[in-house]
Design a protein around this motif. Sequence first.
Motif, mmCIF file in Angstrom:
data_model
loop_
_atom_site.group_PDB
_atom_site.id
_atom_site.type_symbol
_atom_site.label_atom_id
_atom_site.label_comp_id
_atom_site.label_asym_id
_atom_site.label_seq_id
_atom_site.Cartn_x
_atom_site.Cartn_y
_atom_site.Cartn_z
ATOM 1 N N PHE A 130 0.967 -0.840 -0.218
ATOM 2 C CA PHE A 130 0.170 0.090 0.147
ATOM 3 C C PHE A 130 1.088 1.351 -0.017
ATOM 4 O O PHE A 130 0.814 2.264 -1.010
ATOM 5 N N LEU A 131 1.656 1.087 0.632
ATOM 6 C CA LEU A 131 2.499 2.356 0.799
ATOM 7 C C LEU A 131 3.769 2.531 -0.064
ATOM 8 O O LEU A 131 3.196 4.197 -0.502
ATOM 9 N N LYS A 132 4.077 1.597 -0.436
ATOM 10 C CA LYS A 132 4.876 2.429 -1.610
ATOM 11 C C LYS A 132 4.053 2.521 -3.200
ATOM 12 O O LYS A 132 4.447 3.568 -3.933
ATOM 13 N N GLU A 133 2.738 1.678 -3.156
ATOM 14 C CA GLU A 133 2.097 2.571 -4.684
ATOM 15 C C GLU A 133 1.890 3.556 -4.157
ATOM 16 O O GLU A 133 1.597 4.566 -5.033
ATOM 17 N N GLY A 134 1.557 4.186 -3.287
ATOM 18 C CA GLY A 134 0.721 5.668 -2.491
ATOM 19 C C GLY A 134 1.986 6.236 -2.781
ATOM 20 O O GLY A 134 1.313 7.334 -3.372
ATOM 21 N N ARG A 135 3.014 6.267 -2.156
ATOM 22 C CA ARG A 135 3.831 7.275 -2.214
ATOM 23 C C ARG A 135 4.660 7.580 -3.839
ATOM 24 O O ARG A 135 4.803 7.829 -4.707
ATOM 25 N N LYS A 136 4.402 6.309 -5.176
ATOM 26 C CA LYS A 136 5.106 6.551 -6.553
ATOM 27 C C LYS A 136 3.377 7.399 -6.882
ATOM 28 O O LYS A 136 4.176 7.959 -7.744
ATOM 29 N N THR A 137 2.330 7.020 -6.684
ATOM 30 C CA THR A 137 1.326 7.027 -7.487
ATOM 31 C C THR A 137 0.448 8.035 -7.069
ATOM 32 O O THR A 137 -0.740 8.507 -7.978
ATOM 33 N N ALA A 138 0.624 8.240 -6.399
ATOM 34 C CA ALA A 138 -0.915 9.801 -5.071
ATOM 35 C C ALA A 138 -0.388 10.527 -5.401
ATOM 36 O O ALA A 138 0.607 10.864 -4.513
ATOM 37 N N SER A 139 -1.291 11.417 -4.851
ATOM 38 C CA SER A 139 -0.799 13.194 -5.024
ATOM 39 C C SER A 139 -2.652 13.335 -5.111
ATOM 40 O O SER A 139 -3.494 12.965 -4.989
ATOM 41 N N GLU A 140 -2.462 14.952 -4.330
ATOM 42 C CA GLU A 140 -4.187 15.939 -4.284
ATOM 43 C C GLU A 140 -4.189 15.618 -6.034
ATOM 44 O O GLU A 140 -5.826 15.299 -5.384
ATOM 45 N N ASP A 141 -3.936 15.911 -6.660
ATOM 46 C CA ASP A 141 -4.442 15.683 -8.042
ATOM 47 C C ASP A 141 -5.151 14.666 -8.646
ATOM 48 O O ASP A 141 -6.087 14.384 -9.482
ATOM 49 N N ASP A 142 -3.880 13.512 -8.147
ATOM 50 C CA ASP A 142 -4.593 11.936 -8.704
ATOM 51 C C ASP A 142 -4.897 11.026 -7.433
ATOM 52 O O ASP A 142 -3.995 10.279 -7.235
ATOM 53 N N PRO A 143 -5.385 11.455 -6.136
ATOM 54 C CA PRO A 143 -5.630 10.798 -5.419
ATOM 55 C C PRO A 143 -6.175 8.985 -5.145
ATOM 56 O O PRO A 143 -6.038 8.614 -5.810
ATOM 57 N N LEU A 144 -5.775 8.405 -4.532
ATOM 58 C CA LEU A 144 -5.849 6.786 -4.347
ATOM 59 C C LEU A 144 -7.738 6.610 -3.701
ATOM 60 O O LEU A 144 -7.675 7.604 -3.286
ATOM 61 N N ARG A 145 -8.055 5.819 -4.675
ATOM 62 C CA ARG A 145 -9.349 5.387 -4.652
ATOM 63 C C ARG A 145 -9.394 4.074 -3.700
ATOM 64 O O ARG A 145 -8.767 3.308 -4.007
ATOM 65 N N PHE A 146 -10.106 4.518 -2.671
ATOM 66 C CA PHE A 146 -10.300 3.365 -1.682
ATOM 67 C C PHE A 146 -11.607 1.971 -1.935
ATOM 68 O O PHE A 146 -12.991 3.006 -1.723
ATOM 69 N N HIS A 147 -11.744 0.779 -1.811
ATOM 70 C CA HIS A 147 -13.031 0.131 -2.695
ATOM 71 C C HIS A 147 -13.462 -1.101 -1.375
ATOM 72 O O HIS A 147 -12.538 -1.675 -0.922
ATOM 73 N N ASP A 148 -14.772 -0.877 -0.899
ATOM 74 C CA ASP A 148 -15.180 -2.048 -0.565
ATOM 75 C C ASP A 148 -14.341 -3.110 -0.609
ATOM 76 O O ASP A 148 -14.784 -3.395 -1.730
ATOM 77 N N SER A 149 -14.548 -4.565 -0.051
ATOM 78 C CA SER A 149 -13.751 -5.031 -0.206
ATOM 79 C C SER A 149 -14.682 -6.754 -0.333
ATOM 80 O O SER A 149 -13.654 -7.983 -1.126
ATOM 81 N N ASN A 150 -15.679 -6.535 -0.113
ATOM 82 C CA ASN A 150 -16.870 -7.471 -0.473
ATOM 83 C C ASN A 150 -17.618 -6.939 -2.009
ATOM 84 O O ASN A 150 -17.573 -7.689 -2.567
ATOM 85 N N THR A 151 -17.558 -5.288 -2.343
ATOM 86 C CA THR A 151 -18.520 -5.739 -3.627
ATOM 87 C C THR A 151 -17.415 -4.458 -4.209
ATOM 88 O O THR A 151 -18.183 -4.853 -5.361
ATOM 89 N N GLY A 152 -16.732 -4.030 -3.895
ATOM 90 C CA GLY A 152 -15.907 -3.474 -4.473
ATOM 91 C C GLY A 152 -16.084 -2.123 -5.064
ATOM 92 O O GLY A 152 -15.548 -0.571 -5.379
ATOM 93 N N LYS A 153 -17.371 -1.126 -4.368
ATOM 94 C CA LYS A 153 -17.969 0.101 -4.535
ATOM 95 C C LYS A 153 -16.776 0.778 -3.780
ATOM 96 O O LYS A 153 -16.564 0.766 -2.983
ATOM 97 N N GLN A 154 -16.682 2.393 -4.066
ATOM 98 C CA GLN A 154 -15.409 3.017 -3.771
ATOM 99 C C GLN A 154 -16.314 3.579 -2.234
ATOM 100 O O GLN A 154 -17.114 3.932 -2.051
ATOM 101 N N LEU A 155 -14.777 3.928 -1.227
ATOM 102 C CA LEU A 155 -15.705 4.338 -0.226
ATOM 103 C C LEU A 155 -14.897 5.781 0.577
ATOM 104 O O LEU A 155 -15.724 6.224 1.198
#
Length: 175
Positions: A72-97
């Motif tokens: 998680f942290l490795k990917e976040g440091r590489k790809t996440a920014s305020e302009d391009d944030p990470l999206r976190f999804h329900d582990s059951n349904t895949g819906k964005q949370l």
Amino acid sequence: MTTNLQNSSSSSAKTPVVMGTEDIMVQKIHGTSHTPVQTNLRWGCDSKLANRICNYNRHYAEHSGYFEGTAFLKEGRKTASEDDPLRFHDSNTGKQLFVAPKGRSFKQFEKESRSHGWPSFRDAEVDWENVRVLPNGEVVSLNGTHLGHNLPDARGNRYCINLVSVAGRPVDESA
């Protein structure tokens, strides 16, 4: 190992919290959800642990710092920014949370999360179409997934969330 966060309370929660009721978490076909967790969770999260935390639990959490042992942290440091944030999804349904970082850098999000032991989200980072806070502070998805707890601090609401609960892969909701 799991941690008991049962004594947290949302009585001091501030807006824009969208409150929910206990009926969200009634028993369903798979614990508190209609479906089991996805088998291919993101960041190398353990689906067996996720199933236990998400669907057969109301008070416990993955161990403090669990997220630090994933990708998680490795990917976040590489790809996440305020302009391009990470999206976190329900582990059951895949819906964005959750969507983070918003209003802060990933470095600030990581620092706060590390200091508390779990990914820590703020009000602006919550997708209120799919997330509710119960009167006891438990944070859940509308589909009955246990996510974590709201532990307000001097800066406002802080949603202390199990990574295994939000490591789902997005699903095409039009399918």
